[in-house]
Design an enzyme around this catalytic site. Structure first.
Site, PDB file in Angstrom:
ATOM      1  CB  CYS A 119      -0.955   0.008   1.204  1.00  0.00           C
ATOM      2  SG  CYS A 119      -0.119   0.018   2.802  1.00  0.00           S
ATOM      3  CG  PHE A 260       6.651 -20.620  13.393  1.00  0.00           C
ATOM      4  CD1 PHE A 260       6.461 -21.181  12.138  1.00  0.00           C
ATOM      5  CD2 PHE A 260       7.332 -19.410  13.480  1.00  0.00           C
ATOM      6  CE1 PHE A 260       6.969 -20.567  10.995  1.00  0.00           C
ATOM      7  CE2 PHE A 260       7.836 -18.781  12.352  1.00  0.00           C
ATOM      8  CZ  PHE A 260       7.654 -19.366  11.108  1.00  0.00           C
ATOM      9  CB  VAL A 261       1.077 -21.903  18.045  1.00  0.00           C
ATOM     10  CG1 VAL A 261       0.547 -22.705  19.236  1.00  0.00           C
ATOM     11  CG2 VAL A 261       1.486 -20.507  18.481  1.00  0.00           C
ATOM     12  NE  ARG A 262       4.401 -25.491  11.770  1.00  0.00           N
ATOM     13  CZ  ARG A 262       4.620 -24.322  11.178  1.00  0.00           C
ATOM     14  NH1 ARG A 262       3.745 -23.344  11.352  1.00  0.00           N
ATOM     15  NH2 ARG A 262       5.692 -24.122  10.428  1.00  0.00           N
ATOM     16  CG  ASP A 263       4.762 -29.877  14.640  1.00  0.00           C
ATOM     17  OD1 ASP A 263       3.774 -30.633  14.585  1.00  0.00           O
ATOM     18  OD2 ASP A 263       5.255 -29.312  13.637  1.00  0.00           O
ATOM     19  CD  GLU A 264       3.215 -30.756  22.629  1.00  0.00           C
ATOM     20  OE1 GLU A 264       3.629 -30.317  23.717  1.00  0.00           O
ATOM     21  OE2 GLU A 264       2.007 -30.926  22.373  1.00  0.00           O
ATOM     22  NE  ARG A 265       8.474 -26.252  15.543  1.00  0.00           N
ATOM     23  CZ  ARG A 265       8.373 -25.246  14.671  1.00  0.00           C
ATOM     24  NH1 ARG A 265       8.575 -24.004  15.090  1.00  0.00           N
ATOM     25  NH2 ARG A 265       8.083 -25.479  13.403  1.00  0.00           N
TER      26      ARG A 265
END
Length: 277
Positions: A119, A260-265
């Site tokens: 923009c 990156f809230v995934r795979d226990e991290r």
């Protein structure tokens, strides 16, 4: 109006081809019209067209208007419903009637701050535009255990009815300090899913959402932080990565941003003290 559409596809595995039925997420335009002005001089204006998955259109319209600073409370709205006279558009036009005493600042809808990543506005200008609409940095005593965040992707996924059918739709979920899900909304657009969720909370008089967090199924762009700031959300977590401007705005807003809230991290990009260690 369905949120999924049936299609016939060609499935190829190795050298084998078979014809099979499949379901796709529906994507259709929604035009948001505003009715405003004194009783003896009512006017109508189209304020936005967004590509969305049909469903919870009233919440989408209210969430959009709230996060753009046009409305502040449910009492500002007389009615919110689809325009039946536009039968050719088949439910893709919704009109929000404002109370006669609600002033409309059209510059808030024409500033075009968040329409694209190109923009041309600098980060400071973008943040200043939002700060002018908010009470300032968010104050909240919300404290979340890491295990709560770790559990959110699977917990939200089990509630995603449209994703289960199509695999091509985003979710926004409102949760409390125990990890309980209070609201989940889906849409093909990340920003629409969050507008639907904020619109639902707005209509139930839950705002500001200072005791809750939101989990998003995709990446975090600056427009999602802007909407969260307007709703008073102290914590924003997502499966994907944030942009640099999203982090900059979260820091200004005192919003805890977790990516990156995934795979226990997960990674924390701002205000880490709301996640217990």
């Amino acid at each position: 109006m369905s949120f999924v559409a049936p299609v016939t596809i060609q499935k190829i595995t190795g050298n084998n081809l078979i014809e099979a039925p499949d379901l796709l997420a529906v994507e259709e335009p929604l035009e948001i019209r505003l009715g405003f002005g004194p009783i003896d001089d009512r006017q109508q204006r189209s304020v936005a067209v967004t590509m969305r998955t049909p469903g919870n259109d009233e919440e989408l319209a209210m969430g959009f208007l709230f996060t753009e600073g046009i409305i502040q409370k449910p009492a500002d709205i007389i009615s919110c419903r689809h325009c039946v006279q536009d039968s050719a558009k088949d439910g893709n036009v919704i009109r929000v009637e404002l109370n006669p005493d609600v002033p409309v600042d059209w510059s808030r809808l024409t500033r075009n701050t968040f329409t694209s990543s190109s923009c041309g506005l600098c980060g400071k200008t973008t943040i200043d535009a939002v700060m002018a609409l908010t009470p300032g940095p968010i104050s909240s005593d919300l404290l979340i255990e890491p295990t709560i965040l770790h559990a959110l992707p699977d917990r939200v996924r089990t509630t995603q009815r449209a994703f289960a059918y199509t695999g091509g739709i985003h979710a926004a979920a409102l949760f409390d300090a125990t990890g309980a899900l209070l609201l989940v909304r889906e849409d093909i657009g990340r920003h629409n899913a969050l507008d639907k969720l904020i619109g639902a909370a707005f209509w139930q008089n839950w705002l500001p959402l200072s005791r809750y967090g939101v989990f998003l199924s995709g990446r975090i762009g600056v427009e999602l932080v802007q909407k969260s700031w307007m709703a008073g959300l102290p914590l924003l977590a997502a499966v994907g990565a944030p942009s640099s401007l999203a982090v900059q705005m979260a820091q200004e807003a005192d919003i805890t941003l977790a990516g990156f809230v995934r795979d226990e991290r997960f990674n924390i990009y701002s205000k880490p003290n709301r996640v217990s260690s």
